[in-house]
Scaffold this active site. Structure first.
Site, mmCIF file in Angstrom:
data_model
loop_
_atom_site.group_PDB
_atom_site.id
_atom_site.type_symbol
_atom_site.label_atom_id
_atom_site.label_comp_id
_atom_site.label_asym_id
_atom_site.label_seq_id
_atom_site.Cartn_x
_atom_site.Cartn_y
_atom_site.Cartn_z
ATOM 1 N N TRP A 112 45.388 -8.392 86.932
ATOM 2 C CA TRP A 112 45.400 -9.035 88.254
ATOM 3 C C TRP A 112 45.381 -10.546 88.111
ATOM 4 O O TRP A 112 46.027 -11.263 88.872
ATOM 5 C CB TRP A 112 44.243 -8.535 89.110
ATOM 6 N N ASP A 114 39.080 -14.059 92.920
ATOM 7 C CA ASP A 114 39.487 -12.748 93.425
ATOM 8 C C ASP A 114 38.302 -11.816 93.186
ATOM 9 O O ASP A 114 37.988 -11.478 92.048
ATOM 10 C CB ASP A 114 40.730 -12.269 92.647
ATOM 11 N N LYS A 143 38.892 -1.625 97.793
ATOM 12 C CA LYS A 143 38.075 -1.246 96.646
ATOM 13 C C LYS A 143 36.651 -0.917 97.077
ATOM 14 O O LYS A 143 36.065 0.026 96.603
ATOM 15 C CB LYS A 143 38.054 -2.362 95.596
HETATM 16 C C1 LIG Z 1 43.488 -3.882 93.496
HETATM 17 C C2 LIG Z 1 43.375 -5.300 93.139
HETATM 18 C C3 LIG Z 1 44.354 -6.228 93.515
HETATM 19 C C4 LIG Z 1 45.620 -5.848 94.254
HETATM 20 O O1 LIG Z 1 45.343 -5.433 95.537
HETATM 21 P P1 LIG Z 1 46.523 -5.114 96.558
HETATM 22 O O2 LIG Z 1 45.805 -5.065 97.869
HETATM 23 O O3 LIG Z 1 47.118 -3.804 96.156
HETATM 24 O O4 LIG Z 1 47.517 -6.203 96.503
HETATM 25 C C5 LIG Z 1 44.158 -7.545 93.152
HETATM 26 N N1 LIG Z 1 43.063 -7.938 92.487
HETATM 27 C C6 LIG Z 1 42.103 -7.066 92.118
HETATM 28 C C7 LIG Z 1 40.916 -7.548 91.356
HETATM 29 C C8 LIG Z 1 42.227 -5.724 92.425
HETATM 30 O O5 LIG Z 1 41.279 -4.859 92.049
#
Ligand SMILES: *Cc1c(COP(=O)(O)O)cnc(C)c1O
Length: 360
Positions: free
Chosen positions: A101, A171, A195
């Protein structure tokens, strides 16, 4: 078949009480005579929902008044672009590469300016967090970017990097609301909610007010400008109404659980059950350096691909689902987000013990 123990990395398990409440309110939300899905985002009823969600999130995270909370759409991956579009004034930023990511965000930033790799753990398949105490940060960088919890590899920044005065952008998708956070240490925190908090399609952005300006990269679409959404309290256009409503319920559920301190204690206890077993097992091994282990995502292997596959199959049949590791890592991964009950982890460990005995 009843509810399973769902170890999915995302979209992931949500609190059962939240799902039941949403079911109860499906046809008639609090006497409005309609579902939240059917109501105008400009209605008084919906305004109450989104305002209350924001107020509860502010309470949970102790968000200072000089930070804006935005409920946006497009998933975390769209933020990979909106961050440079809004924050790359000098067209240069530093990225710490701790997994897929972070790498994707880094590659996206390169479209807009100079994205510099400050540190990486790619040399050991991202199984650790690199030392970030003295990074080659230069004065002309606009921000330092991290992926705080690495969903795929199961690592977590337990110490934030020394950004040498630059703002930190994080993030937090897979650790959002799993523990208390000092918001003032960040310029911006964001999370895709699928998540730990709600249904896919909503992203929460928490950003310091002085970083929200009209000075964005040329060509930035109106919808990608944080100022557009900040000026309109996330109601510039139709927001992901139903998703925000569910997030609001999850915020209340965490408040009822005792807030983020209590959530952290619960998560630590839960993760310890699994990590202690992995450390004592003769068959299963954790793949992450101990001091960098995530409380949310726990990857593990047997060291034998066939045995891994057998384990995943038998676990699925026993009601422990979505344990297959990410396609780039293999093995297994148990995601044990906030809403995974203690009992789910205890029963999984019992099952792993039996599997180990049977396959010794
Ligand atoms: C799942 C995830 C993403 C991507 O999320 P989307 O909503 O599918 O774009 C980005 N960063 C992290 C840390 C993630 O766990």
């Amino acid at each position: 078949m009843g509810r399973v123990y769902n170890f999915s990395a995302g979209p992931a398990v949500l609190p059962e009480s939240v799902l039941k409440e949403a079911a109860d309110e499906m046809l008639d939300y609090k006497g409005s005579g309609m579902s939240v899905m059917e109501m105008s985002h400009r209605s008084k009823v919906y305004d109450g929902i989104i305002k209350e969600a924001e107020a509860d999130l502010r309470k949970l995270m102790n968000i200072p008044d000089n930070y804006k909370v935005l409920f946006l759409q497009g998933g975390a991956s769209l933020v990979f672009a909106s961050v440079p579009m809004n924050l790359m004034k000098n067209k240069k930023a530093g990225y710490i590469l701790t997994g897929q990511w972070a790498k994707k965000a880094f590659q996206e930033a390169k479209i807009y300016g100079e994205a510099v790799e400050l540190a990486s753990s790619a040399d050991e398949t991202f199984s650790y967090i690199p030392d970030c105490s003295d990074l080659p940060i230069t004065d002309d960088m606009d921000y330092v970017y991290i992926c705080e919890n690495n969903t795929i590899y199961g690592t977590k920044f337990w110490t934030l990097p020394d950004t040498k005065g630059k703002i930190l952008v994080a993030d937090q998708s897979s650790c959002f609301l799993s523990e208390p956070v000092d918001v003032t240490r960040y310029g911006m925190i964001y999370a895709g909610v699928q998540k730990n908090v709600g249904p896919a399609g909503v992203q929460v952005v928490i950003i310091r007010e002085d970083l929200i300006t009209d000075d964005v990269l040329p060509g930035t679409p109106t919808m990608m400008k944080y100022k557009t959404h900040a000026d309109n309290d996330s109601l510039y256009n139709t927001p992901p109404c139903y998703g925000i409503y569910i997030c609001g319920k999850v915020f209340k559920w965490i408040l009822d659980m005792g807030g983020l301190e209590a959530m952290k204690a619960h998560n630590e206890k839960k993760a310890k059950i699994l990590y202690d077993f992995l450390d004592s097992s003769k068959l299963f091994k954790g793949t992450v350096r101990k001091e960098d282990r995530s409380l949310m995502n726990v990857p593990f292997v047997t060291g034998n691909e066939e045995l891994d596959a057998k384990f995943v199959k038998e676990a699925t049949e026993a009601g422990f689902v979505n344990l297959k590791g990410h396609r780039t890592v293999g093995g297994m991964r148990a995601s044990i987000y906030n809403a995974m009950p203690m009992e789910g982890v205890e029963k999984l460990v019992e099952f792993m013990k039996k599997f180990e005995e049977a396959n010794a």
